[in-house]
Design an enzyme around this catalytic site. Structure first.
Site, PDB file in Angstrom:
ATOM      1  CE  LYS A 202      -5.749   4.187   5.165  1.00  0.00           C
ATOM      2  NZ  LYS A 202      -4.314   4.123   5.483  1.00  0.00           N
ATOM      3  NE  ARG A 212      -3.052  -1.351   0.770  1.00  0.00           N
ATOM      4  CZ  ARG A 212      -4.261  -1.850   0.981  1.00  0.00           C
ATOM      5  NH1 ARG A 212      -4.632  -2.974   0.380  1.00  0.00           N
ATOM      6  NH2 ARG A 212      -5.099  -1.243   1.790  1.00  0.00           N
ATOM      7  CE  LYS A 225      -3.086  -2.263   4.908  1.00  0.00           C
ATOM      8  NZ  LYS A 225      -2.196  -1.073   4.881  1.00  0.00           N
ATOM      9  CE  LYS A 256      -5.262   6.936   2.312  1.00  0.00           C
ATOM     10  NZ  LYS A 256      -4.201   6.381   3.082  1.00  0.00           N
ATOM     11  CB  SER A 282      -2.128   5.523  -5.083  1.00  0.00           C
ATOM     12  OG  SER A 282      -2.849   4.490  -4.418  1.00  0.00           O
ATOM     13  CE1 TYR A 321       1.064   9.878  -3.686  1.00  0.00           C
ATOM     14  CE2 TYR A 321      -1.277   9.575  -4.156  1.00  0.00           C
ATOM     15  CZ  TYR A 321      -0.161   9.286  -3.393  1.00  0.00           C
ATOM     16  OH  TYR A 321      -0.264   8.424  -2.340  1.00  0.00           O
TER      17      TYR A 321
HETATM   18  C1  PBG Z   1      -0.904   3.073   5.058  1.00  0.00           C
HETATM   19  C2  PBG Z   1      -1.345   4.097   4.087  1.00  0.00           C
HETATM   20  C3  PBG Z   1      -2.011   3.808   2.897  1.00  0.00           C
HETATM   21  C4  PBG Z   1      -2.160   5.004   2.220  1.00  0.00           C
HETATM   22  C5  PBG Z   1      -1.609   6.018   3.020  1.00  0.00           C
HETATM   23  N1  PBG Z   1      -1.111   5.435   4.184  1.00  0.00           N
HETATM   24  C6  PBG Z   1      -2.436   2.514   2.315  1.00  0.00           C
HETATM   25  C7  PBG Z   1      -3.187   1.559   3.115  1.00  0.00           C
HETATM   26  O1  PBG Z   1      -3.879   1.893   4.079  1.00  0.00           O
HETATM   27  O2  PBG Z   1      -3.093   0.378   2.760  1.00  0.00           O
HETATM   28  C8  PBG Z   1      -2.804   5.121   0.881  1.00  0.00           C
HETATM   29  C9  PBG Z   1      -2.472   6.297   0.057  1.00  0.00           C
HETATM   30  C10 PBG Z   1      -2.807   6.161  -1.388  1.00  0.00           C
HETATM   31  O3  PBG Z   1      -3.394   5.168  -1.849  1.00  0.00           O
HETATM   32  O4  PBG Z   1      -2.449   7.099  -2.111  1.00  0.00           O
HETATM   33  N2  PBG Z   1      -0.992   3.299   6.370  1.00  0.00           N
END
Ligand code: PBG
Length: 333
Positions: A202, A212, A225, A256, A282, A321
């Protein structure tokens, strides 16, 4: 692997592209409803479907509406639904205790779906960000994201999800050692069949922005992060992370975001040959849905193409989605 073509005109590679049936006959990869995991946003209340501004067509649903959505997804043949809670800001604390509350929104939604629509698999998210006052996936002390203390909390969170009936646990937090700790706790508590789909590779990505917003974490997040999520410049490190998580007991792994990271999907699948998933996140959704809404691209075609390309890259499935839209389209073909 592939044979080098004969010289022209013995070889005319357009021959096998001449019509739709022939193209179908030689197509190497296809998209099926079996490949889809549908991420959904849960909020409190009843009878609520609240649009997410940055994700046209996506809504946050109250638990009763989530059950309806799960019913619809199961009827379309979608194998799994993945829950993300929009947590009331009043429940966000520094100790994140809401994360392992047996009656939190995510656990209530899991129980409601499993009792009404048992045939759909429920996947849940393990990470502290929806419950954390500072929006991070782990505990924060003096600006540092604490690893080992966070892992203990993640185990409690994962156990409350398994107790609620989750079929697939999805640790998305990127702490070190969490897969082994969660696997051991599941085995110890009689949850031997609960699967772990690790968010193994990730990346620290700007493409999570709309998510978010959807879970109400953007306002809360202090800093970024990058001390726990991966550097977008790295590729070998993704293989180390996937190998590590498999050794610790992950059943399936995820890359991801998706589209900018297809090379990683391909390397992971080729190297390990394990069930490999991509998350079309997203921001990727927003780019396609937003451009389509403006009439700049054909949204349906871009959606289908983007998802087929994950299959070509080696993915066994995609969190998207678009899942119900895709399933409806595939059913008509
Ligand atoms: C948080 C989490 C995130 C997503 C899934 N779980 C965001 C992040 O790490 O800040 C992102 C999913 C998306 O953007 O569709 N643990």
């Amino acid at each position: 692997m592939s044979h080098s073509p004969a010289a022209f005109p013995a070889a005319r590679l357009r021959r096998t592209r001449q019509s739709s049936p022939i193209r179908g006959l030689v197509r190497e990869n296809t998209l099926s409803v079996d490949d889809l995991i549908w991420p959904v946003f849960v909020r409190d209340g009843e009878g609520v479907e609240e649009p997410v501004a940055s994700m046209p067509g996506v809504v946050r649903r109250s638990v009763d509406k989530i059950v309806e959505a799960a019913r619809e997804a199961a009827d379309l043949g979608i194998p799994a639904i993945c829950l993300f809670p929009y947590t009331d800001p009043a429940l966000k604390t520094a100790d994140c205790a809401e994360a392992w509350n047996p009656d939190n929104l995510s656990n209530r939604a899991t129980r409601a779906i499993k009792s009404a629509v048992p045939e759909i698999a429920v996947m849940t998210d393990v990470a502290l960000d929806p419950y954390n006052i500072n929006g991070h996936d782990g505990f924060v002390r003096d600006g540092e994201i604490l690893n080992d203390e966070t892992v203990e909390a993640l185990v409690k969170q994962a156990m409350s999800q398994a107790d609620a009936g989750a079929d697939i646990i999805g640790p998305s937090d990127m702490m070190d050692g969490r897969i082994g700790a969660i696997r051991a706790a599941l085995e110890g508590a009689g949850h031997a069949d609960v699967m772990i789909l690790s968010y193994a590779a990730k990346y620290a990505s700007a493409f999570y922005g709309p998510f978010r917003d959807a879970v109400g974490a953007s306002g809360a997040l202090k800093g970024d992060k990058s001390t726990y999520q991966m550097d977008p410049g790295n590729s070998d490190e993704a293989l180390r992370l996937v190998g590590r998580d498999l050794d610790e007991g992950a059943d399936m792994v995820m890359v991801k975001p998706g589209m900018p990271y297809l090379d990683i999907c391909c390397r992971v699948k080729e190297h390990f040959g394990v069930p490999t998933y991509a998350y079309q996140v997203s921001g990727e959704y927003a780019m396609i849905a937003g451009a389509a809404q403006n009439g700049w691209i054909d949204g349906d075609k871009a959606m289908m193409e983007s998802l087929l390309c994950f299959k070509r890259a080696g993915c066994d499935g995609i969190l998207t989605y678009f899942a119900p839209q895709v399933a409806r389209k595939l059913a008509k073909q």
